[in-house]
Design a protein around this motif. Sequence first.
Motif, short mmCIF file in Angstrom:
data_model
loop_
_atom_site.label_atom_id
_atom_site.label_comp_id
_atom_site.label_asym_id
_atom_site.label_seq_id
_atom_site.Cartn_x
_atom_site.Cartn_y
_atom_site.Cartn_z
N GLY A 36 0.79 -1.23 0.00
CA GLY A 36 0.00 0.00 0.00
C GLY A 36 0.82 1.27 0.00
N PRO A 37 0.12 2.43 0.01
CA PRO A 37 0.80 3.71 -0.13
C PRO A 37 1.61 4.13 1.09
CG PRO A 37 -1.57 4.04 0.06
CD PRO A 37 -1.34 2.56 -0.03
N LEU A 38 1.27 3.67 2.29
CA LEU A 38 2.01 4.04 3.50
C LEU A 38 3.01 2.94 3.85
CD1 LEU A 38 -0.93 5.38 5.70
CD2 LEU A 38 0.68 6.69 4.35
N SER A 39 4.00 2.75 2.98
CA SER A 39 4.95 1.67 3.20
C SER A 39 6.33 2.07 2.69
CB SER A 39 4.49 0.41 2.47
OG SER A 39 4.51 0.62 1.08
N VAL A 40 7.31 1.33 3.14
CA VAL A 40 8.68 1.55 2.68
C VAL A 40 8.79 1.17 1.20
CG1 VAL A 40 11.08 0.86 3.01
CG2 VAL A 40 9.61 1.21 4.99
N ASP A 41 8.09 0.12 0.79
CA ASP A 41 8.10 -0.28 -0.62
C ASP A 41 7.64 0.85 -1.52
OD1 ASP A 41 9.01 -2.83 -0.13
OD2 ASP A 41 7.02 -3.73 -0.11
N GLU A 42 6.58 1.53 -1.12
CA GLU A 42 6.05 2.63 -1.92
C GLU A 42 7.02 3.81 -1.97
OE1 GLU A 42 3.23 4.11 -4.51
OE2 GLU A 42 3.31 2.13 -3.58
N SER A 43 7.70 4.07 -0.87
CA SER A 43 8.66 5.17 -0.89
C SER A 43 9.86 4.85 -1.78
CB SER A 43 9.12 5.50 0.53
OG SER A 43 9.89 4.45 1.07
N PHE A 44 10.23 3.58 -1.89
CA PHE A 44 11.29 3.18 -2.80
C PHE A 44 10.89 3.38 -4.25
CE2 PHE A 44 13.52 0.01 0.24
CZ PHE A 44 14.25 1.06 0.78
N LYS A 45 9.61 3.15 -4.54
CA LYS A 45 9.13 3.30 -5.92
C LYS A 45 9.20 4.75 -6.39
CE LYS A 45 5.90 -0.55 -5.91
NZ LYS A 45 4.47 -0.92 -5.92
N HIS A 46 9.02 5.69 -5.49
CA HIS A 46 8.95 7.11 -5.86
C HIS A 46 10.21 7.89 -5.51
CE1 HIS A 46 4.84 6.58 -7.01
NE2 HIS A 46 4.55 6.08 -5.83
N LYS A 47 11.30 7.19 -5.28
CA LYS A 47 12.57 7.84 -4.98
C LYS A 47 13.10 8.53 -6.25
CE LYS A 47 15.75 7.30 -1.57
NZ LYS A 47 15.49 7.62 -0.22
N PRO A 48 13.38 9.83 -6.19
CA PRO A 48 13.86 10.50 -7.40
C PRO A 48 15.26 10.04 -7.81
CG PRO A 48 13.85 12.01 -5.53
CD PRO A 48 13.25 10.72 -5.07
N GLY A 49 15.43 9.83 -9.09
CA GLY A 49 16.73 9.44 -9.62
C GLY A 49 17.00 7.95 -9.60
N LYS A 50 16.18 7.19 -8.93
CA LYS A 50 16.38 5.74 -8.85
C LYS A 50 15.17 5.05 -9.49
CE LYS A 50 19.99 5.69 -6.03
NZ LYS A 50 21.17 4.95 -6.12
N ARG A 51 15.42 3.95 -10.17
CA ARG A 51 14.34 3.16 -10.76
C ARG A 51 14.34 1.79 -10.11
NH1 ARG A 51 10.52 4.99 -14.36
NH2 ARG A 51 10.14 2.80 -14.71
N TYR A 52 13.23 1.46 -9.49
CA TYR A 52 13.05 0.14 -8.90
C TYR A 52 11.95 -0.57 -9.66
CZ TYR A 52 15.79 1.95 -5.06
OH TYR A 52 16.78 2.50 -4.32
N ALA A 53 11.96 -1.87 -9.61
CA ALA A 53 10.99 -2.67 -10.35
C ALA A 53 9.60 -2.44 -9.97
CB ALA A 53 11.26 -4.15 -10.14
#
Length: 152
Positions: free
Chosen positions: A135-152
């Motif tokens: 969900g949106p309130l998670s560490v996984d979600e914050s990794f997805k929206h990190k600027p300059g980095k692309r995660y799967a």
Amino acid sequence: MNVIRKIEHWGDVHHAKWLDYLRILLGLIIFGKGVSFISDTTTLQNLITENNVFGFSGMMISMAIHVVAFAHLVGGILITLGLVTRFAVVIQIPILISAVFFVNLTQGFSMLNSELWLSVIVLFLLILFWVVGSGPLSVDESFKHKPGKRYA
């Protein structure tokens, strides 16, 4: 593999924020059970010895208790934070299935067996979060929206 990706995509799209609070509560409950397993291993060892369906010896029972407690401690933290949630949930599901069918159900299917009801509810929630994800309130979600980095 395509079906799993479709389920993950559906879960990511249809995730309400209130489910995140439920996920955090679920992680804290699982972590708390891990702490209770570590703090009182003799009671748990007696319970498993009484319901020894698999024919484990004393050393194997002790090792299983420690593995389950470790899985609950680590999995509870990961689920609470929303970090690799689906992986943490998949690790917990076999533990909860055996808790429901081999440990708690042998004590009777009654309203007084609160451990059975807690195990059934936690199992249901684990399956739910396996489908809907972190969900949106998670560490996984914050990794997805990190600027300059692309995660799967």
